[in-house]
Scaffold this motif. Structure first.
Motif: not given
Length: 99
Positions: A36-37, A42-43, A58-62, A85-99
């Motif tokens: 998480k730290e 870095t994100l 919290i979600f993506i670190s877990s 590659s797959h984990v990078t794609e998943l992370f992009a979903r959480f960091t690119e746009k607001p929810h």
């Protein structure tokens, strides 16, 4: 991500011991905190409210800790490049746009 998974692959035996049932309860919580730290530093968060960022973090670190554990316990499943590659794609979903 490739560097992260390469590191865990190079220390596979150590992390196999740390993730076993007896040790996991002691290892996993501080491991998730450290992830998480690192992710928080870095994100790139784009247009997100701070509270939503914290929930996502919290979600993506877990999720990353669990993905690493799963990948180490299933060594013939995905290559380092595939999982990274797959984990990078998943992370992009959480960091690119607001929810």
């Amino acid at each position: 991500m490739t560097l992260i998974f390469s590191y865990f692959d190079s220390k596979h035996e150590l992390f196999e011991i740390l993730f076993n049932n007896e040790n996991e309860k002691y290892f996993l919580p501080p491991f998730q905190v450290k992830i998480k730290e690192i992710l928080d530093d870095t994100l790139s968060w784009t247009n997100k409210d701070v509270l939503y960022q914290q929930v996502d973090l919290i979600f993506i670190s877990s999720a990353l800790a669990s993905a690493i554990k799963w990948w180490l316990q299933n060594p013939n499943s995905l290559s380092i490049q595939q999982i990274a590659s797959h984990v990078t794609e998943l992370f992009a979903r959480f960091t690119e746009k607001p929810h």
